[in-house]
Every structure is written in structure tokens, then in C-alpha cells.
Design an enzyme around this catalytic site. Structure first.
Site, short mmCIF file in Angstrom:
data_model
loop_
_atom_site.label_atom_id
_atom_site.label_comp_id
_atom_site.label_asym_id
_atom_site.label_seq_id
_atom_site.Cartn_x
_atom_site.Cartn_y
_atom_site.Cartn_z
N GLY A 68 0.83 -1.22 0.00
CA GLY A 68 0.00 0.00 0.00
C GLY A 68 0.85 1.26 0.00
CB ALA A 69 4.25 1.83 -1.07
CG ASN A 70 -1.06 3.17 -4.23
OD1 ASN A 70 -1.50 3.32 -3.08
ND2 ASN A 70 -1.68 2.47 -5.15
CE1 TYR A 118 -8.70 0.07 9.78
CE2 TYR A 118 -9.09 1.15 11.89
CZ TYR A 118 -8.28 0.93 10.79
OH TYR A 118 -7.05 1.55 10.71
N GLY A 134 2.01 4.86 3.68
CA GLY A 134 2.94 4.02 2.92
C GLY A 134 3.78 4.83 1.96
N1 LIG Z 1 -4.88 6.99 8.78
C1 LIG Z 1 -5.04 6.69 10.06
O1 LIG Z 1 -5.52 7.50 10.86
C2 LIG Z 1 -4.66 5.34 10.59
C3 LIG Z 1 -4.82 5.09 11.96
C4 LIG Z 1 -4.46 3.83 12.45
C5 LIG Z 1 -3.96 2.87 11.60
N2 LIG Z 1 -3.84 3.13 10.27
C6 LIG Z 1 -3.34 2.06 9.39
O2 LIG Z 1 -2.28 2.56 8.58
C7 LIG Z 1 -2.25 1.86 7.35
C8 LIG Z 1 -2.12 2.82 6.19
O3 LIG Z 1 -3.29 3.61 6.15
P1 LIG Z 1 -3.35 5.07 5.48
O4 LIG Z 1 -3.92 5.94 6.51
O5 LIG Z 1 -2.08 5.41 4.83
O6 LIG Z 1 -4.51 4.79 4.40
P2 LIG Z 1 -4.63 5.14 2.84
O7 LIG Z 1 -4.08 6.48 2.53
O8 LIG Z 1 -6.05 4.84 2.51
O9 LIG Z 1 -3.68 4.05 2.16
C9 LIG Z 1 -4.02 2.70 2.21
C10 LIG Z 1 -3.20 1.93 1.20
O10 LIG Z 1 -3.66 0.57 1.24
C11 LIG Z 1 -3.88 0.15 -0.09
N3 LIG Z 1 -4.87 -0.92 -0.23
C12 LIG Z 1 -6.20 -0.90 0.08
N4 LIG Z 1 -6.78 -2.05 -0.31
C13 LIG Z 1 -5.81 -2.82 -0.86
C14 LIG Z 1 -5.78 -4.11 -1.46
N5 LIG Z 1 -6.89 -4.83 -1.63
N6 LIG Z 1 -4.60 -4.58 -1.92
C15 LIG Z 1 -3.47 -3.85 -1.82
N7 LIG Z 1 -3.43 -2.61 -1.28
C16 LIG Z 1 -4.58 -2.10 -0.82
C17 LIG Z 1 -4.35 1.41 -0.82
O11 LIG Z 1 -4.20 1.18 -2.21
P3 LIG Z 1 -5.21 1.78 -3.31
O12 LIG Z 1 -4.74 3.17 -3.53
O13 LIG Z 1 -5.06 0.88 -4.47
O14 LIG Z 1 -6.59 1.73 -2.69
C18 LIG Z 1 -3.39 2.42 -0.24
O15 LIG Z 1 -2.16 2.38 -0.90
C19 LIG Z 1 -3.52 0.99 7.32
O16 LIG Z 1 -3.18 -0.34 7.65
C20 LIG Z 1 -4.39 1.58 8.40
O17 LIG Z 1 -5.26 0.64 8.99
C21 LIG Z 1 -4.17 4.34 9.74
#
Ligand SMILES: NC(=O)c1ccc[n+]([C@@H]2O[C@H](COP(=O)([O-])OP(=O)(O)OC[C@H]3O[C@@H](n4cnc5c(N)ncnc54)[C@H](OP(=O)(O)O)[C@@H]3O)[C@@H](O)[C@H]2O)c1
Length: 277
Positions: free
Chosen positions: A9-11, A164, A15
Site C-alpha cells: 500500500g505504498a501508493n 475494522y 505508505g
Molecule cells: N490513517 C489513520 O488515521 C490510521 C490510523 C491507524 C492505523 N492506520 C493504518 O495505517 C495503514 C495505512 O493507512 P493510510 O492511513 O495510509 O490509508 P490510505 O491512505 O487509505 O492508504 C491505504 C493503502 O492501502 C492500499 N490498499 C487498500 N486495499 C488494498 C488491497 N486490496 N490490496 C493492496 N493494497 C490495498 C491502498 O491502495 P489503493 O490506492 O489501491 O486503494 C493504499 O495504498 C492501514 O493499515 C491503516 O489501517 C491508519
């Protein structure tokens, strides 16, 4: 010496920001991403930073077969991995199914990464010092381990947040169990809560809820810095089975430390993925 670091999920979001920090520091980063268009853009953006090498692997955690295929590609292409960052994740407002019929949070956030990690473990063992980092969340406090709900069709009364939270509890239990399994080896397993971060994660929230939530959000650079330290710092070399946090004191729930529960989750999950190993 540049490290080989694989990030799911590095896009986007945390990430992408983590990849940026690592590429700037001259490391070889592999972006494992679902959306190839977005990932190509991210790769170009990272390459323009002009230092570390950037590779791209297509990974869709929504399908065990696709996870297995992507992991096989990594196994063919690289002779070792120094750091695996299991970062990809989603929040699904409505009950949704993976290709294998699992509830989406369980299937994508946890089970896909579970299979991915088991398949790639031999490459981490070939590193001088391998590190696995799992993105959990403070939301794990709201989680439960209910194997009968792993299949989407068994979630008649679906509620987004505990669902979640359960996947984030699963990430943390898996990290803790792996840490005990890897004790004494050259690989460590640690987890973190990245804080409440301004990313695409909240894209499904209704606008009024997003506005409310966004008041408390921190930029992705903050967790990216913590992840970079966990991935590279000497101080983290011997840490194993830890739970770190950017914002709050890093308190993890009693349930997340229950190794019997972690073993039960591991055994059930292993049965679900074993044909893909
Ligand atoms: N943001 C917060 O407040 C927060 C808090 C606690 C924990 N986290 C955790 O931190 C991590 C990163 O979250 P983020 O906040 O950076 O979210 P984000 O901006 O939505 O990024 C999530 C990434 O996961 C990828 N992804 C989703 N479904 C996928 C699939 N089926 N296969 C492969 N990749 C997939 C997305 O790819 P696409 O672009 O293709 O959808 C995107 O690159 C997550 O595990 C989340 O639970 C985040």
C-alpha cells in the site's frame, strides 16, 4: 549499505510518505500496490527524489490467489528482503466481500498480509537482520476474534468500526505471535499505531464526519518517521514483539497480549491459506 524494503500500500498515505523517507535515505524500496496507475505515479515521484532504487510489484490483498502470485514474483526477483512493512489497509463503510468470500477488513487488512508474510519469511531470514513491521491501530481496543465472522456472509449485523478494529487486533496478535516464533532468529516483528493520520483511509466517511475527524488528524510524515526508525535504527535492532505509537502512550489491550488467542488466530488463519503456501 542500502537496505531492501518492501512496503504494501505504498501508493498513498502513510505508505507513500514512508517510501519517500526511505528512498531519500538511499534505500531500495519495493512498492507493493493494488492500483498500478497510482503506483506508477508514486514510483515516478519517488525516482525524482534521485537517490534509492524504486521497484513496483502488483499486489491485491483482496484475493489469496493474487497475494500468492505476487509473493512468488518477489521470491523469484529478490534474494533477500531486509524490511517488510505491512501497511496496506482499508475501512469499509458497508459489509463487503473479498474474492474468497471473507469480510473485507479481515481479508484485506489481516488475512492477505498473513499469507504474504508467511510466504516472504524465507527472504527476511536471508537478510543479516530482517525486520517485519505491522500497521495496527489504537482501534484494536475495539476488536474481537470471532472466527465465525471471518466469512462475510456470517456478518448479518455488520458495524464498521468494530469490524475494522478486529482486523487491527488481528494484525497486532499476529505481530506478537510472530515475535515469539522468531525469538532467537535474525528476524524481528513489531507493530505500531501510526496516530490519527490525514490520509485516504477516511475517504468513505460521510463529509460531515470527515470534517469532524480531520480536526484531529496529523500529517503522514509523523508515522513515516517512526516507521523509518523501526525499520533502520540500531535501537530497534533487538526490539521484538513491541507496540509503538506516534501520538498516544503505546498501551495495547490485554486481549492483544493473549498469546493463546494469538495462536488460535494463527491456526485458524493457517488453515485458510495453507493451499496457497
Ligand atoms: N490513517 C489513520 O488515521 C490510521 C490510523 C491507524 C492505523 N492506520 C493504518 O495505517 C495503514 C495505512 O493507512 P493510510 O492511513 O495510509 O490509508 P490510505 O491512505 O487509505 O492508504 C491505504 C493503502 O492501502 C492500499 N490498499 C487498500 N486495499 C488494498 C488491497 N486490496 N490490496 C493492496 N493494497 C490495498 C491502498 O491502495 P489503493 O490506492 O489501491 O486503494 C493504499 O495504498 C492501514 O493499515 C491503516 O489501517 C491508519
Amino acid at each position: 549499505m542500502p537496505k531492501i524494503i518492501l512496503i504494501t500500500g505504498a501508493n498513498a498515505g502513510i505508505g507513500l510518505k514512508t517510501a519517500e523517507e526511505l528512498v531519500k535515505a538511499g534505500h531500495h524500496v519495493i512498492l507493493a500496490c493494488r492500483n498500478l496507475g497510482k503506483a506508477e505515479q508514486a514510483k515516478t515521484q519517488l525516482e525524482n527524489l534521485g537517490t534509492g532504487q524504486v521497484d513496483l510489484i502488483q499486489l491485491d490483498l483482496n484475493s489469496l490467489e493474487k497475494v500468492s502470485h505476487a509473493a512468488n514474483e518477489v521470491l523469484k526477483k529478490y534474494d533477500h528482503i531486509d524490511v517488510l512493512i505491512n501497511n496496506a489497509g482499508l475501512i469499509s463503510k458497508h459489509l463487503d466481500y473479498t474474492e474468497d468470500g471473507y469480510e473485507k477488513h479481515f481479508g484485506v487488512n489481516f488475512l492477505g498480509h498473513f499469507l504474504w508474510t508467511l510466504k516472504l519469511l524465507p527472504l527476511l531470514k536471508k537478510s543479516v537482520q530482517g525486520r517485519i513491521i505491522h500497521l495496527s491501530s489504537i482501534a484494536h481496543w475495539a476488536g474481537h476474534i470471532q472466527p465465525h465472522k471471518f466469512l462475510a456472509e456470517n456478518n448479518k449485523h455488520y458495524i464498521m468500526f468494530p469490524s475494522y478494529g478486529s482486523s487491527k487486533l488481528q494484525n497486532l496478535l499476529f505481530s506478537n505471535l510472530l515475535a515469539t516464533q522468531l525469538e532467537g532468529s535474525n528476524v524481528t516483528s513489531n507493530a505500531l499505531h501510526p496516530g490519527a493520520v490525514d490520509s485516504e483511509l477516511y475517504r468513505q466517511l460521510p463529509k460531515f464526519q470527515y470534517i469532524f475527524v480531520s480536526l484531529a488528524l496529523i500529517p503522514p510524515s509523523k508515522p513515516a518517521n517512526l516507521i523509518k526508525r523501526m525499520a533502520l535504527d540500531e535501537g530497534w535492532a533487538k526490539k521484538n514483539g513491541q507496540y509503538a505509537s506516534v501520538q498516544t502512550p503505546a498501551f495495547s489491550s490485554k486481549k492483544s497480549k493473549d498469546l493463546k488467542l494469538a495462536q488460535q488466530l494463527y491456526d485458524v488463519s493457517y488453515d485458510l491459506v495453507k493451499t496457497y503456501l
